[in-house]
Enzyme design. Structure first.
Site, mmCIF file in Angstrom:
data_model
loop_
_atom_site.group_PDB
_atom_site.id
_atom_site.type_symbol
_atom_site.label_atom_id
_atom_site.label_comp_id
_atom_site.label_asym_id
_atom_site.label_seq_id
_atom_site.Cartn_x
_atom_site.Cartn_y
_atom_site.Cartn_z
ATOM 1 N N HIS A 140 47.561 40.291 36.276
ATOM 2 C CA HIS A 140 46.110 40.502 36.296
ATOM 3 C C HIS A 140 45.701 41.836 35.689
ATOM 4 O O HIS A 140 44.581 42.288 35.875
ATOM 5 C CB HIS A 140 45.583 40.410 37.739
ATOM 6 N N ILE A 163 41.597 45.879 34.631
ATOM 7 C CA ILE A 163 42.151 45.219 35.813
ATOM 8 C C ILE A 163 41.230 44.072 36.203
ATOM 9 O O ILE A 163 40.020 44.249 36.312
ATOM 10 C CB ILE A 163 42.229 46.215 36.987
ATOM 11 N N CYS A 164 41.835 42.909 36.415
ATOM 12 C CA CYS A 164 41.062 41.756 36.854
ATOM 13 C C CYS A 164 41.226 41.658 38.362
ATOM 14 O O CYS A 164 42.225 41.171 38.860
ATOM 15 C CB CYS A 164 41.605 40.510 36.150
ATOM 16 N N LEU A 165 40.240 42.216 39.088
ATOM 17 C CA LEU A 165 40.337 42.266 40.553
ATOM 18 C C LEU A 165 38.939 42.034 41.100
ATOM 19 O O LEU A 165 37.990 42.719 40.714
ATOM 20 C CB LEU A 165 40.867 43.652 40.962
#
Lengths: 416, 155
Positions: free
Chosen positions: B85, B92-94
């Site tokens: 991710h 950042i894919c959060l």
């Protein structure tokens, strides 16, 4: 020396005054931002809003029983209609004031007065701070009010007397505002002051000229530039100078000085000329000799510039002449080649013409002998036709009535 | 003084007073626009063992109502961690960092760091997100405005 110290003091006095007059933005209760208050003791985390991390202001409780400042939760709901803590959906209707206990606890937290940086040392419970600023804080700017005066003044400086009234300075008779009188005294030219050297009183305005001539002021010997270390009060300096060997030698020093400067000037001129005449030879010399760093460096720069320009031009010229030579060579070669070819062609043409001429002779001879040999014309005609054909094809040469094979080979030769 | 600055001042003074959790350290917080923090992953995860990663926080005027922009940056001995991710440009894919989905004004710099630290610690895949190269090549948006699909509850 004498004037700079009071001047700087005056500046600082003015800047102090200006900071104290900029305070009026804060005092009006409507401008008091409770978020900017400083708390005397660090507040309990449980009393702090999880969004702004400050003690609750106007605490609000959600339906899921979490507490926030009313402004903070309103902002958060604009972005996402969920409780920031447990993400349960809520709307404005789901909000209600927090228990009074919480409101009381945060309102009782003790804070510093917002004017603390200006000098107010009061600390009050938070819910009283607005009243303190509005009513009692001595550091708030208020209207003077004495005799209808509209100017602003700090509350703890208000009195029966208007501080904005113009009063005459008793020393210099200048008119200044009552509140500025103390600052004025610091610089007033009319106030007398003691000369630090002779301890007599002088007016501040005369003091500067007095110091120039005060007999008690310590001054350096007039030959201090030549090395005399003596520093004495002015009145004793005459006696010292009558015996000081530096003073006696001063004329000699002066003469030497002027001579040296003349020589230096001359030297500089000569070096400049030398540089122009022998730029390369003098380069390192002028670099190592740092006696006159200013003059030669400027000159050197210019000279170097000219020299480098010259160098550029020289290389350009070299390159150009080289390419000229190359071009000439090429042309010559081309010319020679062409010439050779033409010469060869000419030789070939000449042989061809010779062949034709021989043939002509032979034919004329044949015709001359014709009446005596009646069978020959038949054969001659045939040969002549063949030969004419061949000549028409490529200017072939042939030797009399010889074979076609031979003519063929000659034809090839011509082509070469 | 804006709301964001006051809140960040409070966070900063708390960090100075109480410190940060293990493995997280403040590198630079000279202003209230951008902070740098280093994080380390403890435990036996071989992917990140002995490494440090640098996080860059960019705060807007609406912090903490809106989330900060959090990305990994490279630097001296600092690489972008391998994670399904985390794109190779540091984005950042959060869900926690998305203004519309996971963010809540209750979060702070410390809690975001802890979340990212645990996101790394639980990862076992030595890979980049699907379509990483294409995304890195064409993306010009700031990470806050990318519409990620948060579909992977495992990491």
């Amino acid at each position: 020396m004498s004037s700079s110290a009071p001047a700087s003091r005056r500046n600082s006095a003015i800047s102090n005054k200006s900071t104290s007059t900029t305070t009026p933005d804060k005092p009006t209760p409507t401008h008091l931002d409770l978020r900017t208050l400083r708390y005397v003791s660090p507040p309990d985390d449980n009393l702090c809003c999880p969004i702004c991390h400050s003690p609750f202001l106007d605490p609000i409780q959600t339906r899921c029983r979490h507490t926030f400042c009313s402004d903070c939760i309103a902002e958060a709901l604009k972005n996402s209609e969920t409780c920031p803590i447990d993400r349960k959906p809520i709307t404005d209707e789901g909000l209600s004031p927090a228990p009074i206990l919480i409101a009381n606890m945060v309102n009782d937290l003790v804070v510093y007065c917002p004017n603390a940086e200006n000098g107010c040392t009061e600390t009050v419970p938070r819910h009283l701070v607005e009243g303190h600023v509005r009513e009692t804080c001595g550091w708030v700017q208020v209207e003077c009010g004495v005799g209808g005066c509209k100017e602003m003044v700090r509350r703890n400086e208000t009195s029966m007397e208007c501080l904005h009234r113009l009063v005459k300075c008793e020393f210099c008779l200048e008119e200044v505002r009552r509140m500025d009188l103390d600052i004025h005294y610091d610089t007033c030219a009319g106030i007398s002051t003691d000369c630090p050297h002779c301890l007599t009183d002088y007016k501040r305005s005369d003091w500067k000229s007095h110091v120039q001539s005060c007999p008690e002021a310590s001054i350096p010997c007039s030959s201090s530039v030549y090395g005399c270390p003596t520093i004495l009060p002015r009145r004793e300096m005459a006696r010292h100078e009558s015996t000081c060997s530096f003073v006696h030698l001063t004329p000699v020093f002066r003469r030497h000085e002027s001579q040296i400067s003349e020589l230096a000037l001359e030297n500089r001129m000569l070096r400049r000329r030398l540089d122009l005449l022998y730029p390369r030879a003098t380069q390192p010399e002028s670099n190592t000799n740092s006696e006159e760093p200013q003059g030669p460096s400027v000159l050197d720069e210019q000279t170097y510039h000219i020299l480098s320009e010259q160098e550029h031009l020289r290389t350009d010229l070299d390159r150009l002449s080289e390419s000229m030579v190359a071009l000439e060579m090429k042309h010559t070669m081309h010319f020679i080649n062409e010439n050779m070819r033409v010469k060869e062609e000419m030789v070939a043409m000449r042989t061809a013409i010779n062949g034709v001429r021989m043939q002509m002779h032979w034919l004329l001879n044949m015709r001359a002998q014709a009446p005596f040999q009646p069978m020959m014309p038949m054969m001659g005609m045939g040969v002549m036709q063949q030969q004419a054909q061949v000549v028409a094809q490529g200017g072939t040469t042939t030797q009399g009535g010889e074979t076609v094979q031979r003519r063929h080979s000659e034809h090839q030769n011509v082509k070469l | 003084m804006s709301f964001a600055v006051r809140r960040l001042q409070k966070e900063l003074s708390k960090i100075h007073k109480d410190g940060l959790p293990q493995g997280i350290s403040l590198v630079k917080a000279d202003d209230f626009d951008e902070w740098l923090l280093d994080i380390r992953v403890f435990g036996e995860n071989p992917l990140y063992k002995g490494q440090r990663f640098r996080l860059k926080f960019k705060f807007g005027n609406n912090y903490p109502i809106e989330p900060p922009e959090v990305t990994f940056t490279t630097g001296l001995e600092r690489q972008i961690p391998m994670h399904p991710h985390i794109y190779s440009n540091g984005i950042i894919c959060l869900d926690l960092l998305s203004p519309s989905q996971g963010w809540s004004p209750v979060q702070n710099v410390e809690s975001v760091c802890v979340s990212i630290q645990s996101m790394l610690a639980s990862n076992r895949k030595n890979e980049r997100p699907e379509g990483n190269d294409e995304f890195v090549a064409r993306n010009t948006k700031s990470p806050k405005h990318i519409n990620f699909v948060y579909d992977d509850p495992t990491v």
